[in-house]
Design a protein around this motif. Sequence first.
Motif, PDB file in Angstrom:
ATOM      1  N   CYS A  73      65.015 106.983 -62.764  1.00 55.72           N
ATOM      2  CA  CYS A  73      64.383 105.814 -62.151  1.00 55.72           C
ATOM      3  C   CYS A  73      65.364 104.989 -61.333  1.00 55.72           C
ATOM      4  CB  CYS A  73      63.729 104.943 -63.227  1.00 55.72           C
ATOM      5  SG  CYS A  73      62.429 105.802 -64.133  1.00 55.72           S
ATOM      6  N   ASN A 104      59.772 103.589 -66.341  1.00 62.06           N
ATOM      7  CA  ASN A 104      60.184 102.682 -65.263  1.00 62.06           C
ATOM      8  C   ASN A 104      60.039 103.325 -63.885  1.00 62.06           C
ATOM      9  OD1 ASN A 104      61.168 100.384 -66.907  1.00 62.06           O
ATOM     10  ND2 ASN A 104      62.624 101.904 -67.661  1.00 62.06           N
ATOM     11  N   MET A 105      59.023 104.145 -63.728  1.00 60.37           N
ATOM     12  CA  MET A 105      58.815 104.838 -62.451  1.00 60.37           C
ATOM     13  C   MET A 105      58.553 103.868 -61.305  1.00 60.37           C
ATOM     14  SD  MET A 105      58.885 108.273 -62.902  1.00 60.37           S
ATOM     15  CE  MET A 105      57.744 109.081 -61.795  1.00 60.37           C
ATOM     16  N   SER A 118      52.831 102.941 -64.562  1.00 59.66           N
ATOM     17  CA  SER A 118      54.084 103.021 -63.822  1.00 59.66           C
ATOM     18  C   SER A 118      54.207 101.957 -62.746  1.00 59.66           C
ATOM     19  CB  SER A 118      54.210 104.402 -63.156  1.00 59.66           C
ATOM     20  OG  SER A 118      53.256 104.527 -62.121  1.00 59.66           O
TER      21      SER A 118
END
Length: 862
Positions: free
Chosen positions: A623, A645-646, A667
């Motif tokens: 990420c 934590n995209m 996300s």
Amino acid sequence: MAESLLFSVAESVLGKIASPALQEAVAIYNVEDQIHELRETLTAIKAVLLDAEEQKAKNHLLQVWLDRLQEVFYDAEDVLDELECEALRKQVISRYGGVKGKVRRFFSPSNPLVLRAKLSHKVKEIRERLSRISTEKVQFGLNVRSADNGGVHTHSRETTYSYVNKSDVVGRDTDKEKIIEMLMKPVDDENLSVIPIVGIGGLGKTTLAKLVYNDDRVKEQFELRRWVHVPKDFNLNTIIEGIIQDATGQSLNNLDTQQLQTRLQDTIKDKKYLLVLDDVWSNDSRRWKELRDLLSVGANGSKIIVTTCNSEVASIMGTHPAHNLKGLSHRDSMALFKRWAFSEDENHPRPELLEIGNDIVKKSQGVPLLVIILGSLLRTKDEERYWAYVRDSETWELAEIEGNFLPVLKLSYDDLPTHLKQCFPILSLFPRGQEIWAHHLARHWIALGLIRPTREKLALEDVAIEYVKDLWKRGLIQEVREQELTLVFKVHDLVHSLATSVAQNYCATVDLDTAEISERVRCVAIATASLEEISNYDGVPPFLRKKTSKRLRAIMFHYQVDEGIKTRKFARMCISNCHHLRFLDLSDSSFEELPSSICNLKQLRSLLLINNKQLKKLPHTICELQSLLQLDVGGCSELGELPKNMNRLVGLRYLYLTTNQKSLQESGIQYLESIHFLGFEACENLQMLFEGTCRLTRLRELEIINCGSLLSVPFGELISLEVLRIQKSPLMSISEKKGGFPSRLRVLSIVNCEQVGELLHSLDESARTLESFCVYDCPSFTAIPEWLPNHTRPREILLIRCPNLWSMPQGIRSLPVLKELRIEHCGELSRRCKPQTGEDWHKIAHIPRIEVDLIDIQWTEV
């Protein structure tokens, strides 16, 4: 104008310096003075590059200087990219916070000078290296030359003449008759017709024009015949002088422009003439109109033949559809080869040489000039060993030995605009003869930073597709077809060799046992497909261990590889030793977890992890790759949840997913333009991906393969969706509950779906923008929807392996822009669409391109 590749790279670096993103990064890290000095030095060097490129063949030291310059240019790109990437990461961290403590400390306000000092030092080092190289240019006496007042013409164009020895020409009778037929055909509505002949260099366009020009029937038809070899810049005075001198033999040195034009019109006035304009490169429509207006005083029925490598030139100048010249048949190529490879008194060549010669001719792919070069190369050689050497060598190397073919084909590369000069060499990284999808190539170019934003702010992939179309117009890609509004093409072996030649200091194709690569190489394609082809492989190719690999920007593979080639050790070595990677292909790998050090590849834009059957987890550090554009984990059947934590992947545009990766729901990814779902088992899992914080308002392409019921998918809410592909997924009535289909849908592709009828019914009022309608492998598809002929935009209809289709609707005749119809193994429909005899033939006969059961019924260039 023929700018060099190095000139193109210099322009690219200057363009990056001027970009808003880089300027913002410069301000963040307070390196304005360093960047200003870098720009000034680079501008000064660029001014003499064209002259340096022209003189390098005569001066070895100058060639060394240019090689050093190329290296520092690429290093400058790396540093500027790093500066831009770090600025973007800083902004993301400020918005979302650190992923891990290490990142938080790295960007801590208490320690902001560490990164600034590091980046400032790198910029300073590049500037100093460039300055040292710049001071050395004085010793070469280089002149300032801009792209507007003279380019690099390392290979001059030979002037052509109208004479031809007919006995030397093989296999062009049919082409000749087609051109002559057009010349003889009267034209009622215009007094000047233009017939373009188009094809790549060496294919025989000029030879064909000569055959036509010297035919007795043509001589009788036209009162005047004139042959002009056109200057590359389409200089009007030079062309006029050529026409008049060919007609009168008079010297015209003392005539001004007005006198030349008057003399031209006096020469051709009220006469029926044939003019050949040979080897036209310029697509300047204004200059062509000026010449055409001058030539229009001839008698009705006057004709012009234009030969060109560029289909855009043909489109601008032609009044007839272009005659696209193809390669010779193998039989004709072999006849031509024998004529050049064996002496006239050699009635019965040795069978073993003929057998080898047959293989050699296959490599020529029907290009007459190359057949002649290879034949003449062997004419005085009677050793079987030497013939075998020629057979097993690269055709390009052989052409260079002879020295004739390189200048012919190289002209097409020299004529490319600056931006395409950098993109074209990437074609050398694809296997010879492979079909290439334009959008795949586009993403390679984008990952490598080769696509320039436009003033119109088009999506980078759209800009890249325009680049592909430009290569098509210039004849540098072949066998182009459009499928689902996407271009698919091949690269001729000789064009591939050209790309390899111009890419030798940037791209390289290697094997897993390659020991070393040049320091200047930035992109590698690994050709080895099997462990059986190498010995003592320990998981890391030798070249990756060397310092020369540290500057690599792309690592890709030609073929699907054996499991065990791309191990975790291989991945770790790529990450640890190649910090400037933009494109990394780890498809068909065999490791359970991607190394967490992936975060060190700050400039990575494309990461392919396709079909890794062991991959179970992606590290949270992925990420941190704010520049990541494309992530493909399709076919990774063991991969569970994605990192949470995209949303920090602010650059992500293309995502390929497999199985129930539910975490995408939360996300927060907002900017995806293309998403591909494979194997989502239940409709509720698929549905969740379109809810919560994941608002896909920019999604342009959606592919759903082997997923659960689509009852709950809110297609109508995907306001930007243009391409929808559904394969092996249950379809139900979805138009009422979820707002129907997107209002901008351009491509609908349905593969192996049972409820195809329900879906098509729901499209009745929603298909106003549909341009491509494709149905594959659907036995339940029994009737083409009645609404299809009511719409005005369909350009392409593909009906493949739908055995229960019965007939074509009568209204198909009313589709105004339909260009292509492909029907393959569709039972009764295939029979009814047979030319002339089929009951439905009259409904489709107007369509320019028709293919039925893999046979081209008619195929007109459009």
